[in-house]
Scaffold this motif. Structure first.
Motif, PDB file in Angstrom:
ATOM      1  N   UNK A  71       3.258   5.020  -7.089  1.00 57.79           N
ATOM      2  CA  UNK A  71       2.136   5.024  -8.018  1.00 57.79           C
ATOM      3  C   UNK A  71       1.414   6.353  -8.078  1.00 57.79           C
ATOM      4  N   UNK A  72       1.406   7.062  -6.939  1.00 51.80           N
ATOM      5  CA  UNK A  72       0.614   8.306  -6.877  1.00 51.80           C
ATOM      6  C   UNK A  72       1.496   9.534  -6.686  1.00 51.80           C
ATOM      7  N   UNK A  73       2.426   9.433  -5.717  1.00 48.25           N
ATOM      8  CA  UNK A  73       3.270  10.581  -5.377  1.00 48.25           C
ATOM      9  C   UNK A  73       3.982  11.200  -6.587  1.00 48.25           C
ATOM     10  N   UNK A  74       4.549  10.383  -7.473  1.00 48.45           N
ATOM     11  CA  UNK A  74       5.260  11.003  -8.611  1.00 48.45           C
ATOM     12  C   UNK A  74       4.355  11.885  -9.452  1.00 48.45           C
ATOM     13  N   UNK A  75       3.092  11.462  -9.621  1.00 46.40           N
ATOM     14  CA  UNK A  75       2.194  12.251 -10.452  1.00 46.40           C
ATOM     15  C   UNK A  75       1.780  13.543  -9.743  1.00 46.40           C
ATOM     16  N   UNK A 102       1.995   2.992 -16.157  1.00 45.75           N
ATOM     17  CA  UNK A 102       1.783   1.599 -15.726  1.00 45.75           C
ATOM     18  C   UNK A 102       2.530   1.422 -14.426  1.00 45.75           C
ATOM     19  N   UNK A 103       1.810   1.051 -13.388  1.00 48.61           N
ATOM     20  CA  UNK A 103       2.477   0.887 -12.104  1.00 48.61           C
ATOM     21  C   UNK A 103       3.006  -0.527 -11.956  1.00 48.61           C
ATOM     22  N   UNK A 104       4.292  -0.647 -11.623  1.00 46.21           N
ATOM     23  CA  UNK A 104       4.892  -1.954 -11.386  1.00 46.21           C
ATOM     24  C   UNK A 104       5.286  -2.038  -9.928  1.00 46.21           C
ATOM     25  N   UNK A 105       4.932  -3.116  -9.282  1.00 44.95           N
ATOM     26  CA  UNK A 105       5.346  -3.281  -7.887  1.00 44.95           C
ATOM     27  C   UNK A 105       6.682  -3.995  -7.874  1.00 44.95           C
ATOM     28  N   UNK A 107      15.013  -0.303 -11.435  1.00 46.86           N
ATOM     29  CA  UNK A 107      14.801   1.149 -11.360  1.00 46.86           C
ATOM     30  C   UNK A 107      14.289   1.665 -12.698  1.00 46.86           C
ATOM     31  N   UNK A 108      14.934   1.201 -13.742  1.00 47.70           N
ATOM     32  CA  UNK A 108      14.540   1.680 -15.055  1.00 47.70           C
ATOM     33  C   UNK A 108      13.133   1.205 -15.415  1.00 47.70           C
ATOM     34  N   UNK A 109      12.835  -0.030 -15.049  1.00 48.05           N
ATOM     35  CA  UNK A 109      11.490  -0.550 -15.316  1.00 48.05           C
ATOM     36  C   UNK A 109      10.456   0.290 -14.583  1.00 48.05           C
ATOM     37  N   UNK A 110      10.787   0.622 -13.345  1.00 45.47           N
ATOM     38  CA  UNK A 110       9.864   1.415 -12.520  1.00 45.47           C
ATOM     39  C   UNK A 110       9.599   2.778 -13.171  1.00 45.47           C
ATOM     40  N   UNK A 111      10.686   3.462 -13.553  1.00 42.87           N
ATOM     41  CA  UNK A 111      10.530   4.805 -14.121  1.00 42.87           C
ATOM     42  C   UNK A 111       9.841   4.724 -15.475  1.00 42.87           C
ATOM     43  N   UNK A 112      10.215   3.715 -16.247  1.00 39.10           N
ATOM     44  CA  UNK A 112       9.588   3.521 -17.549  1.00 39.10           C
ATOM     45  C   UNK A 112       8.089   3.298 -17.372  1.00 39.10           C
ATOM     46  N   UNK A 113       7.741   2.522 -16.350  1.00 35.12           N
ATOM     47  CA  UNK A 113       6.331   2.287 -16.044  1.00 35.12           C
ATOM     48  C   UNK A 113       5.627   3.590 -15.706  1.00 35.12           C
ATOM     49  N   UNK A 114       6.300   4.402 -14.872  1.00 33.01           N
ATOM     50  CA  UNK A 114       5.692   5.675 -14.462  1.00 33.01           C
ATOM     51  C   UNK A 114       5.435   6.574 -15.655  1.00 33.01           C
ATOM     52  N   UNK A 115       6.418   6.655 -16.544  1.00 32.30           N
ATOM     53  CA  UNK A 115       6.243   7.576 -17.675  1.00 32.30           C
ATOM     54  C   UNK A 115       5.238   7.022 -18.680  1.00 32.30           C
ATOM     55  N   UNK A 116       4.914   5.743 -18.552  1.00 35.09           N
ATOM     56  CA  UNK A 116       3.902   5.180 -19.452  1.00 35.09           C
ATOM     57  C   UNK A 116       2.620   4.840 -18.706  1.00 35.09           C
ATOM     58  N   UNK A 143       0.833  -1.210   0.000  1.00 38.41           N
ATOM     59  CA  UNK A 143       0.000   0.000   0.000  1.00 38.41           C
ATOM     60  C   UNK A 143       0.864   1.256   0.000  1.00 38.41           C
ATOM     61  N   UNK A 144       1.790   1.274   0.983  1.00 35.33           N
ATOM     62  CA  UNK A 144       2.690   2.432   1.084  1.00 35.33           C
ATOM     63  C   UNK A 144       3.471   2.614  -0.196  1.00 35.33           C
ATOM     64  N   UNK A 145       3.888   1.476  -0.741  1.00 31.36           N
ATOM     65  CA  UNK A 145       4.694   1.546  -1.949  1.00 31.36           C
ATOM     66  C   UNK A 145       3.856   2.011  -3.140  1.00 31.36           C
ATOM     67  N   UNK A 146       2.592   1.624  -3.142  1.00 32.71           N
ATOM     68  CA  UNK A 146       1.715   2.066  -4.237  1.00 32.71           C
ATOM     69  C   UNK A 146       1.599   3.585  -4.227  1.00 32.71           C
ATOM     70  N   UNK A 147       1.410   4.128  -3.005  1.00 27.11           N
ATOM     71  CA  UNK A 147       1.316   5.589  -2.904  1.00 27.11           C
ATOM     72  C   UNK A 147       2.633   6.221  -3.324  1.00 27.11           C
ATOM     73  N   UNK A 148       3.733   5.629  -2.793  1.00 31.40           N
ATOM     74  CA  UNK A 148       5.058   6.199  -3.022  1.00 31.40           C
ATOM     75  C   UNK A 148       5.413   6.223  -4.508  1.00 31.40           C
TER      76      UNK A 148
END
Lengths: 264, 297
Positions: A8-12, A179-182, A168-177, A1-6
């Motif tokens: 998945x939501x916080x960056x936006x 798509x949230x990756x856990x 890290x790259x997958x995470x950022x790539x997901x964010x810019x597209x 949950x915390x990670x989803x916010x961190x």
């Protein structure tokens, strides 16, 4: 949950505040009129001249160069190093990595190693020079300490506690597209990420907007074309009051008598 | 050549007691300002401040973007001369900035004193009166500021805000009022102006043996000369210089007894008086039907 916010939501939210905040600040400045010509000499006469002046100001800090040489060395080198570091970080955002981003990786890495030097200098002079200590406020220290925290968390990650770059790259790539990756990322990365987030949220509401403000600064971006009439958009007409000896007719009428009196 | 400047040790409050004399009622009446400090001075000043912030991008921007790098600090002659840290341009602007933060920025409203935001109270007003009149508005700081932050804009704004609530100094208000009485800062009346012009004419005839004229109120001259009034009162060599130049160039010229002041003290007070004093130049030019205005200080 915390990670989803961190992740998945916080960056936006951060990006929203950062970009909208900057837009808001610019819109306030731009809709505030400039009533008088206050360009500092020697001012450029043409728009092209203004453009060159601003480019010079942004790239070289000529005023600071004249004002305080050691501060200029620290301030200028900090900004150059920061740009190198930022450009180096593009490789985490772009896939495939463009040639030129790959090309500046080494320079960007060394920029990261050296960037604490000007930052510590800037912090030290605030604390050690009595007049700097007098004018410095919390916000000045917050900005420097945030930048130092970002730097050191980044360097530690690079040198000692390496994060899995693929993740890290997958995470950022997901964010810019969108798509949230856990994914499991090390705590140091989370820390680095949080410092950057804080800085970006703080940015539009702080003195860190100085770069944008410079472009709109009337003393720097006006032309010294004194032959042309300058119109003040909110100009108002002024009236004389009964106590004033104006206009010329009233003035002559009133003083004409006293002048006769003096002669006699 | 670069001359070494020694930066003084900080002397806290060194010039905090050097204050200008307060304005007099007789002058305030003439220049459309409240006779004395308004009872609701705080509200009046905040209202005026909101207006100034909406009208001058310079003021708002300069209050927003200063990074307090200190480049201006040792460039101000008032700081170099007194050592009072509040005479550093950055600190002088902070006097306005802290009130701006308190009432006009989100950060100041939320964080308060931690963000250097401060209430506008008696103590702050006292500092304003003191330090905003210890700036000569020379703009030297703006030449060294990486963002061109011009402290003159800040002090002008602060003085305008104070003036709206009836807080001003005797020196500036008296001079502005005098312009409406006599046409110049020094209070030289029409008779005296004509007399001094005639005197210079005679003087020059004796010295040079040439008839060089100092025309006054000549309708139909080509040029209206608006010199600083001190040029005829004290720096007469400058006035003689103008006359010689016009004589040599064969240009017909005149001064006006309605408007004979090139230095506009409205600049040190508020926009309305600045404009009103400038208007006199146009009125004088129309009265004398001149084609050009030569104006300087």
């Amino acid at each position: 949950m915390g990670k989803t916010i961190l992740f998945g939501i916080l960056p936006y939210i951060t990006a929203g505040i950062f970009f909208l905040g900057i837009l808001y600040r610019f819109s306030v400045w731009m809709r505030t009129p400039v009533p008088l010509r206050i360009v500092t000499t020697p001012g450029p006469k043409t728009r092209t001249g203004v453009l060159w002046r601003l480019i010079g100001d942004v790239l070289w800090f000529p005023n600071l160069f004249r004002a305080d040489r050691s501060l200029w060395v620290a301030g200028w080198s900090f900004h150059i190093l920061l740009w190198l570091v930022l450009l180096r970080h593009l490789r985490y955002f772009l896939y495939p990595v463009p040639e030129w981003v790959a090309g500046i990786q080494t320079a960007g890495l060394y920029a990261g190693y050296f960037i604490p030097i000007p930052l510590i200098f800037l912090l030290a002079r605030r604390l050690l020079i009595d007049r700097m200590l007098f004018v410095s406020i919390l916000g000045d220290y917050v900005a420097l300490i945030l930048l130092l925290s970002i730097t050191f968390s980044g360097l530690l990650m690079k040198l000692f506690f390496r994060a899995d770059l693929i993740d890290v790259k997958a995470l950022i790539h997901g964010l810019t597209h969108f798509r949230y990756l856990s994914l499991d990322v090390p705590w140091l990365f989370i820390l680095h990420f949080l410092f950057v987030t804080t800085l970006l949220i703080y940015f539009p509401f702080s003195k860190l907007m100085h770069g944008g403000g410079l472009l709109l600064s009337p003393t720097r971006n006006q032309r010294a074309n004194f032959e042309e009439r300058f119109i003040n958009p909110w100009d108002f007409s002024v009236d004389y009051n009964d106590h004033n000896l104006s206009t010329p007719e009233k003035y002559r009428e009133t003083l004409g008598e006293s002048r006769e009196g003096q002669k006699g | 050549m670069r001359m070494p400047v020694s930066v003084p040790e900080l002397r806290m409050g060194a010039s905090s007691r050097q204050k200008c004399h307060p304005a007099k009622e007789k002058d305030m009446v003439k220049i459309d300002l409240p006779k004395e400090r308004a009872r609701d001075w705080k509200e009046t000043m905040l209202k005026k401040m909101a207006e100034v912030l909406d009208r001058y991008r310079s003021v708002r921007l300069f209050l927003d973007i200063c990074v307090k790098c200190g480049a201006c600090a040792d460039k101000c002659q008032f700081f170099l001369g007194t050592g009072d840290p509040k005479n550093m341009p950055v600190a002088r602007a902070d006097l306005l900035r802290k009130v701006y933060k308190r009432y006009f920025t989100l950060g100041g409203k939320i964080w308060g004193r931690a963000n250097e935001a401060e209430e506008l109270d008696e103590r702050v007003l006292d500092e304003w009166v003191t330090y905003f009149y210890q700036c000569s508005q020379c703009r030297r700081c703006s030449v060294f500021c990486p963002y061109g932050i011009d402290t003159a804009e800040i002090t002008m704004a602060a003085r305008e805000i104070m003036a709206a609530a009836g807080v001003a100094t005797k020196y500036v208000t008296e001079v502005v009022a005098k312009v409406y009485d006599t046409g110049n800062n020094l209070g030289i009346g029409p008779a005296a102006w004509k007399d001094m012009s005639a005197f210079l004419e005679e003087d020059l005839k004796e010295l040079e043996g040439v008839d060089i004229r100092f025309p006054v109120d000549t309708v139909g001259a080509e040029v209206l000369l608006v010199p600083p009034s001190a040029d005829i009162f004290a720096n007469t060599n400058t006035m003689i210089g103008y006359a010689k130049m016009f004589h040599a160039a064969g240009i017909s010229w005149t001064t006006s007894t309605y408007c004979n002041e090139g230095g506009n003290f409205g600049l040190f007070l508020n926009y309305a008086n600045l404009k009103k004093i400038n208007n006199r130049i146009i009125e004088a030019a129309r009265e004398l039907k001149v084609k050009k205005i030569y104006w300087g200080e």
